[in-house]
Motif scaffolding. Structure first.
Motif, PDB file in Angstrom:
ATOM      1  N   VAL A   2      -6.507  47.517  21.351  1.00  0.00           N
ATOM      2  CA  VAL A   2      -6.097  48.667  22.154  1.00  0.00           C
ATOM      3  C   VAL A   2      -7.292  49.595  22.285  1.00  0.00           C
ATOM      4  CG1 VAL A   2      -4.564  50.662  22.315  1.00  0.00           C
ATOM      5  CG2 VAL A   2      -3.708  48.525  21.334  1.00  0.00           C
ATOM      6  N   ARG A   3      -7.643  49.917  23.517  1.00  0.00           N
ATOM      7  CA  ARG A   3      -8.702  50.892  23.769  1.00  0.00           C
ATOM      8  C   ARG A   3      -8.070  52.129  24.386  1.00  0.00           C
ATOM      9  NH1 ARG A   3     -13.325  47.012  26.299  1.00  0.00           N
ATOM     10  NH2 ARG A   3     -13.752  45.924  24.356  1.00  0.00           N
ATOM     11  N   MET A   4      -8.304  53.254  23.759  1.00  0.00           N
ATOM     12  CA  MET A   4      -7.814  54.533  24.269  1.00  0.00           C
ATOM     13  C   MET A   4      -9.033  55.317  24.708  1.00  0.00           C
ATOM     14  SD  MET A   4      -4.934  55.338  21.379  1.00  0.00           S
ATOM     15  CE  MET A   4      -5.982  54.899  19.999  1.00  0.00           C
ATOM     16  N   LEU A  14      -6.304  50.584  27.647  1.00  0.00           N
ATOM     17  CA  LEU A  14      -6.539  49.190  28.001  1.00  0.00           C
ATOM     18  C   LEU A  14      -6.146  48.333  26.809  1.00  0.00           C
ATOM     19  CD1 LEU A  14      -7.614  47.167  30.081  1.00  0.00           C
ATOM     20  CD2 LEU A  14      -9.906  47.555  29.120  1.00  0.00           C
ATOM     21  N   LEU A  15      -5.225  47.409  27.036  1.00  0.00           N
ATOM     22  CA  LEU A  15      -4.720  46.550  25.970  1.00  0.00           C
ATOM     23  C   LEU A  15      -5.101  45.102  26.252  1.00  0.00           C
ATOM     24  CD1 LEU A  15      -2.659  49.006  26.504  1.00  0.00           C
ATOM     25  CD2 LEU A  15      -1.176  47.754  24.984  1.00  0.00           C
ATOM     26  N   VAL A  26      -3.872  44.500  30.033  1.00  0.00           N
ATOM     27  CA  VAL A  26      -2.908  45.463  30.568  1.00  0.00           C
ATOM     28  C   VAL A  26      -3.576  46.833  30.573  1.00  0.00           C
ATOM     29  CG1 VAL A  26      -0.661  46.575  30.230  1.00  0.00           C
ATOM     30  CG2 VAL A  26      -0.935  44.142  29.675  1.00  0.00           C
ATOM     31  N   LEU A  27      -3.562  47.483  31.714  1.00  0.00           N
ATOM     32  CA  LEU A  27      -4.073  48.842  31.827  1.00  0.00           C
ATOM     33  C   LEU A  27      -2.896  49.783  32.032  1.00  0.00           C
ATOM     34  CD1 LEU A  27      -6.410  50.879  32.081  1.00  0.00           C
ATOM     35  CD2 LEU A  27      -6.415  50.381  34.553  1.00  0.00           C
ATOM     36  N   ILE A  62      -7.044  41.951  35.814  1.00  0.00           N
ATOM     37  CA  ILE A  62      -6.055  42.595  34.945  1.00  0.00           C
ATOM     38  C   ILE A  62      -4.713  41.963  35.268  1.00  0.00           C
ATOM     39  CG2 ILE A  62      -4.907  44.764  34.331  1.00  0.00           C
ATOM     40  CD1 ILE A  62      -7.425  46.246  35.254  1.00  0.00           C
ATOM     41  N   GLN A  63      -3.998  41.548  34.237  1.00  0.00           N
ATOM     42  CA  GLN A  63      -2.701  40.935  34.484  1.00  0.00           C
ATOM     43  C   GLN A  63      -1.672  41.980  34.928  1.00  0.00           C
ATOM     44  OE1 GLN A  63      -4.816  39.666  32.061  1.00  0.00           O
ATOM     45  NE2 GLN A  63      -5.062  37.950  33.465  1.00  0.00           N
TER      46      GLN A  63
END
Length: 172
Positions: A2-4, A14-15, A26-27, A62-63
């Motif tokens: 997980v990016r915050m 962004l996961l 996943v954004l 990105i999915q």
């Protein structure tokens, strides 16, 4: 993973989930409040996100892109033309973004009109700048919403959540 992202007053997450052929990306949101402060400009953060989702063939993918709601601090980053080259499989938005739902359209239009009126009234009074800033955050954000509704590379499926059928079970 997980990016915050530190975007100031706003959101961008962004996961990455493990997948059979590589990470599923996943954004969730990408925006900053116009009055928010960050050590990095939003465009720099968008560039970092796009570099992070680039596949080995060089194409950013990105999915799922999730837009929790249309406030500026959640969607303003989608105004960037850089998103048109990103292949997205699905875009998830709140049910109030469904142009085919009359109730959703009514709510969305009333909310947008009220935000405009409130911004005008508060701006004319000039005695509460914080209230004006909060009201401006609720404006329609048309460029960002156009990307979410019609943008991105490929042909992403748009989903409006929860489905309208689920909403009817919530009403008394």
């Amino acid at each position: 993973v997980v990016r915050m992202y530190h975007v100031g007053l706003g959101d961008a997450f962004l996961l990455f989930f493990p997948g059979r052929t590589g990470p599923r990306k996943v954004l969730i949101d990408c925006g900053v409040h116009f009055d928010g402060e960050s050590e990095h400009p939003l465009q720099t953060i968008i560039d970092h996100i796009l570099d992070s989702v680039r596949d080995p063939d060089g194409v950013p993918r990105i999915q799922v892109v999730v837009a929790t709601h249309r406030h500026q601090d959640h969607v303003s980053g989608f105004e960037s033309p850089r998103w048109r080259d990103v292949e997205v499989q699905e875009v998830w938005m709140p049910w109030t973004e469904n142009f085919g739902d009359q109730v959703a359209t009514s709510i969305r239009e009333r909310q947008g009109l009220m935000a405009e009126l409130l911004t005008d009234v508060l701006g004319a009074r000039d005695d509460d700048p914080q209230a004006t800033i909060l009201a401006r955050n609720c404006l329609r954000n048309p460029a960002a919403m156009k990307t979410l509704h019609d943008g991105f590379a490929g042909e992403p499926r748009r989903r409006f959540l929860p489905p309208t059928s689920a909403l009817h079970t919530l009403t008394p």
